[in-house]
Design a protein around this motif. Structure first.
Motif, mmCIF file in Angstrom:
data_model
loop_
_atom_site.group_PDB
_atom_site.id
_atom_site.type_symbol
_atom_site.label_atom_id
_atom_site.label_comp_id
_atom_site.label_asym_id
_atom_site.label_seq_id
_atom_site.Cartn_x
_atom_site.Cartn_y
_atom_site.Cartn_z
ATOM 1 N N TRP A 120 -1.960 -50.143 59.946
ATOM 2 C CA TRP A 120 -0.964 -50.193 58.871
ATOM 3 C C TRP A 120 -0.536 -51.639 58.691
ATOM 4 O O TRP A 120 0.188 -52.209 59.510
ATOM 5 C CB TRP A 120 0.249 -49.324 59.220
ATOM 6 N N ARG A 121 -1.017 -52.228 57.623
ATOM 7 C CA ARG A 121 -0.664 -53.611 57.301
ATOM 8 C C ARG A 121 -0.115 -53.643 55.876
ATOM 9 O O ARG A 121 -0.871 -53.859 54.923
ATOM 10 C CB ARG A 121 -1.896 -54.505 57.431
ATOM 11 N N PRO A 122 1.187 -53.440 55.721
ATOM 12 C CA PRO A 122 1.776 -53.330 54.377
ATOM 13 C C PRO A 122 1.516 -54.528 53.476
ATOM 14 O O PRO A 122 1.387 -54.378 52.256
ATOM 15 C CB PRO A 122 3.277 -53.172 54.667
ATOM 16 N N VAL A 123 1.428 -55.724 54.046
ATOM 17 C CA VAL A 123 1.241 -56.936 53.227
ATOM 18 C C VAL A 123 -0.213 -57.376 53.234
ATOM 19 O O VAL A 123 -0.880 -57.406 52.199
ATOM 20 C CB VAL A 123 2.156 -58.076 53.721
ATOM 21 N N THR A 124 -0.741 -57.720 54.406
ATOM 22 C CA THR A 124 -2.116 -58.232 54.478
ATOM 23 C C THR A 124 -3.147 -57.172 54.130
ATOM 24 O O THR A 124 -4.267 -57.492 53.716
ATOM 25 C CB THR A 124 -2.398 -58.785 55.886
ATOM 26 N N GLY A 125 -2.781 -55.909 54.265
ATOM 27 C CA GLY A 125 -3.725 -54.844 53.938
ATOM 28 C C GLY A 125 -3.993 -54.700 52.457
ATOM 29 O O GLY A 125 -4.863 -53.915 52.050
ATOM 30 N N ALA A 126 -3.248 -55.443 51.630
ATOM 31 C CA ALA A 126 -3.482 -55.385 50.181
ATOM 32 C C ALA A 126 -4.844 -55.954 49.811
ATOM 33 O O ALA A 126 -5.403 -55.619 48.758
ATOM 34 C CB ALA A 126 -2.384 -56.133 49.441
ATOM 35 N N LEU A 127 -5.394 -56.807 50.675
ATOM 36 C CA LEU A 127 -6.710 -57.388 50.416
ATOM 37 C C LEU A 127 -7.784 -56.560 51.120
ATOM 38 O O LEU A 127 -7.703 -56.347 52.336
ATOM 39 C CB LEU A 127 -6.772 -58.836 50.911
ATOM 40 N N PRO A 128 -8.797 -56.103 50.401
ATOM 41 C CA PRO A 128 -9.886 -55.347 51.041
ATOM 42 C C PRO A 128 -10.816 -56.309 51.769
ATOM 43 O O PRO A 128 -10.685 -57.541 51.653
ATOM 44 C CB PRO A 128 -10.583 -54.702 49.841
ATOM 45 N N HIS A 154 -5.444 -45.571 47.525
ATOM 46 C CA HIS A 154 -4.201 -44.799 47.673
ATOM 47 C C HIS A 154 -3.069 -45.707 48.155
ATOM 48 O O HIS A 154 -1.943 -45.658 47.636
ATOM 49 C CB HIS A 154 -4.446 -43.656 48.656
ATOM 50 N N ARG A 155 -3.371 -46.522 49.148
ATOM 51 C CA ARG A 155 -2.337 -47.427 49.663
ATOM 52 C C ARG A 155 -1.973 -48.498 48.627
ATOM 53 O O ARG A 155 -0.805 -48.897 48.515
ATOM 54 C CB ARG A 155 -2.824 -48.092 50.955
ATOM 55 N N GLN A 156 -2.974 -48.967 47.900
ATOM 56 C CA GLN A 156 -2.702 -49.985 46.883
ATOM 57 C C GLN A 156 -1.798 -49.432 45.784
ATOM 58 O O GLN A 156 -0.909 -50.136 45.290
ATOM 59 C CB GLN A 156 -4.019 -50.487 46.277
ATOM 60 N N LEU A 157 -2.010 -48.191 45.404
ATOM 61 C CA LEU A 157 -1.138 -47.567 44.412
ATOM 62 C C LEU A 157 0.299 -47.507 44.917
ATOM 63 O O LEU A 157 1.248 -47.695 44.155
ATOM 64 C CB LEU A 157 -1.630 -46.157 44.085
ATOM 65 N N GLY A 158 0.458 -47.244 46.217
ATOM 66 C CA GLY A 158 1.793 -47.244 46.798
ATOM 67 C C GLY A 158 2.459 -48.595 46.664
ATOM 68 O O GLY A 158 3.664 -48.688 46.361
ATOM 69 N N ARG A 159 1.701 -49.655 46.886
ATOM 70 C CA ARG A 159 2.253 -51.006 46.723
ATOM 71 C C ARG A 159 2.636 -51.271 45.266
ATOM 72 O O ARG A 159 3.679 -51.871 44.974
ATOM 73 C CB ARG A 159 1.234 -52.046 47.200
ATOM 74 N N ALA A 169 6.328 -45.312 55.159
ATOM 75 C CA ALA A 169 6.394 -45.171 56.613
ATOM 76 C C ALA A 169 5.890 -43.798 57.047
ATOM 77 O O ALA A 169 5.160 -43.673 58.043
ATOM 78 C CB ALA A 169 7.833 -45.388 57.087
ATOM 79 N N ILE A 170 6.253 -42.756 56.298
ATOM 80 C CA ILE A 170 5.783 -41.400 56.630
ATOM 81 C C ILE A 170 4.272 -41.313 56.451
ATOM 82 O O ILE A 170 3.580 -40.611 57.205
ATOM 83 C CB ILE A 170 6.512 -40.361 55.763
ATOM 84 N N GLY A 171 3.748 -42.035 55.457
ATOM 85 C CA GLY A 171 2.305 -42.042 55.251
ATOM 86 C C GLY A 171 1.562 -42.555 56.472
ATOM 87 O O GLY A 171 0.542 -41.976 56.888
ATOM 88 N N TRP A 172 2.068 -43.645 57.069
ATOM 89 C CA TRP A 172 1.408 -44.159 58.276
ATOM 90 C C TRP A 172 1.622 -43.220 59.462
ATOM 91 O O TRP A 172 0.724 -42.998 60.274
ATOM 92 C CB TRP A 172 1.925 -45.549 58.626
ATOM 93 N N TRP A 173 2.830 -42.622 59.552
ATOM 94 C CA TRP A 173 3.101 -41.640 60.613
ATOM 95 C C TRP A 173 2.110 -40.491 60.512
ATOM 96 O O TRP A 173 1.629 -39.974 61.522
ATOM 97 C CB TRP A 173 4.546 -41.169 60.463
ATOM 98 N N MET A 174 1.779 -40.103 59.292
ATOM 99 C CA MET A 174 0.807 -39.039 59.073
ATOM 100 C C MET A 174 -0.592 -39.492 59.510
ATOM 101 O O MET A 174 -1.279 -38.773 60.252
ATOM 102 C CB MET A 174 0.787 -38.649 57.590
#
Length: 384
Positions: free
Chosen positions: A70-78, A120-125, A164-169
């Motif tokens: 789970w990298r909320p910021v750096t994970g934006a880049l594939p 999916h994560r990018q849409l969340g951002r 946060a719940i998404g990563w917990w899942m």
């Protein structure tokens, strides 16, 4: 001395000096940018619907565990190079899902599931950025309608909690006990998405009228119908959670028969758990029992909806009756799609259609509830 009055001048008519303030200016100054805020919420609404659809596809394609961090910021880049892709693949190769279920997967197949989860994560951002940009703009320019700042801020806080719940899942599928995410965590994740979507829809409906109009409409509210609609809303939400449990363990493919489950009404081995454990876990992990609960709840929901609809037929407001008409019609259509989905063992297309129809059912029930609380009052001539 006052000038002569015209013989055609109405008795009691008082001339107003030039530049005198017009009535209603106080209300106009306090209304905020209701239309602009509503458009912004409409954009958020559309993005959340798309995110729910992509999330459903991510689950149906078993892509949710492809990104193991789970990298909320750096994970934006594939991954940008072949070496980066290989590094991500190696992380996935260490997951229980790969070792127990996808050990034959190559890098090309991994890229497919990775892109679903990344999207999916990018849409969340994007949803978070659109909310933040809109909220800051309306707050800084003092265009938020009075009393609405807290409600709009709550949407952003719920969005952050959803991440946060998404990563917990996702983390539940990386521990070694199971090869998929925990179904109850998936239900919480999807349930919160529907809560956020419902709040946005409710706010949009409220912002479509001015505060004085809402206050006037509330005087004509139908308390009994509103209470029934609230119960229907809660029941529909519970059914959505049951649907998430079905999707979480692919229970829709367990018994592709209807109206019976196999050869019986109640599924065989309903409380069987391959790894043992307390019987209560069967309600989350036994595919037959999970599907049975979802079926029975669907029947009861439809029956209760018909009771609410019959009560709504007594409403004095045509718009209210029409809102409940549509809610029941689409709910019946959802039941039909659910049966067809089961009979075809929940293929990707039907599974997604069933989930998106749930969004429509949820919105129409909320709209009907709003109409019961704030009816559109029409005169005999049909004007509002």
């Amino acid at each position: 001395m006052a000038g002569k009055r015209s013989i055609f001048e109405e008795v009691g008519e008082v001339s107003k000096p030039a530049g005198a303030p017009k009535g209603g200016m106080i209300d106009q100054g306090r209304g905020g940018a209701r239309g602009a805020v509503r458009i912004w919420l409409g954009v958020l609404f559309a993005l959340v619907v798309v995110m729910i659809a992509v999330g459903g596809l991510t689950r149906l394609t078993d892509s949710g565990l492809s990104i193991t961090e789970w990298r909320p910021v750096t994970g934006a880049l594939p991954p940008m190079s072949e070496a980066d892709w290989q590094a991500e693949f190696e992380k996935y190769r260490g997951s229980p899902e790969f070792q127990l279920q996808n050990s034959q997967m190559d890098l090309a197949a991994f890229k497919t599931i990775y892109w679903w989860e990344w999207g999916h994560r990018q849409l969340g951002r994007i949803v978070g950025l659109v909310w933040a940009a809109g909220f800051v703009f309306f707050w800084a320019t003092k265009r938020i309608p009075p009393g609405w700042a807290g409600r709009l801020l709550t949407l952003g806080l719920l969005g952050g909690l959803q991440g946060a719940i998404g990563w917990w899942m996702v983390s539940s599928g990386l521990t070694g006990r199971m090869v998929d995410v925990a179904s109850y965590r998936l239900a919480i994740h999807l349930g919160l998405a529907f809560v956020i979507l419902g709040l946005i829809a409710w706010h949009m409906l409220s912002l479509s009228r001015t505060e004085p109009q809402l206050l006037q409409a509330r005087r004509a509210r139908e308390p009994k119908l509103y209470s029934l609609a609230t119960g229907l809303m809660h029941f529909a939400f519970l059914q959505i959670l049951f649907g998430a449990l079905v999707a979480g363990i692919d229970a829709g493919r367990a018994f592709p028969t209807w109206p019976l489950m196999g050869d019986s009404f109640f599924p065989a081995d309903a409380f069987y758990l391959p790894e043992g454990g307390p019987a209560v876990l069967a309600f989350f992990e036994n595919p037959g029992l999970v599907q049975f609960v979802h079926r029975m709840s669907g029947y009861l929901l439809l029956a209760f909806a018909l009771v609410v609809w019959l009560r709504a037929r007594k409403s004095a407001h045509p718009a209210t009756k029409a809102a409940f008409d549509w809610a029941v019609v689409i709910l019946f259509g959802q039941a039909v799609i659910g049966i067809v989905t089961v009979l075809h063992a929940a293929p990707l297309g039907l599974g997604l259609a069933h989930q998106l129809m749930a969004v429509l059912v949820w919105m129409l029930i909320l709209r009907a509830r709003h109409r019961a609380q704030f009816p559109i009052v029409r005169s005999i001539r049909g004007s509002r």
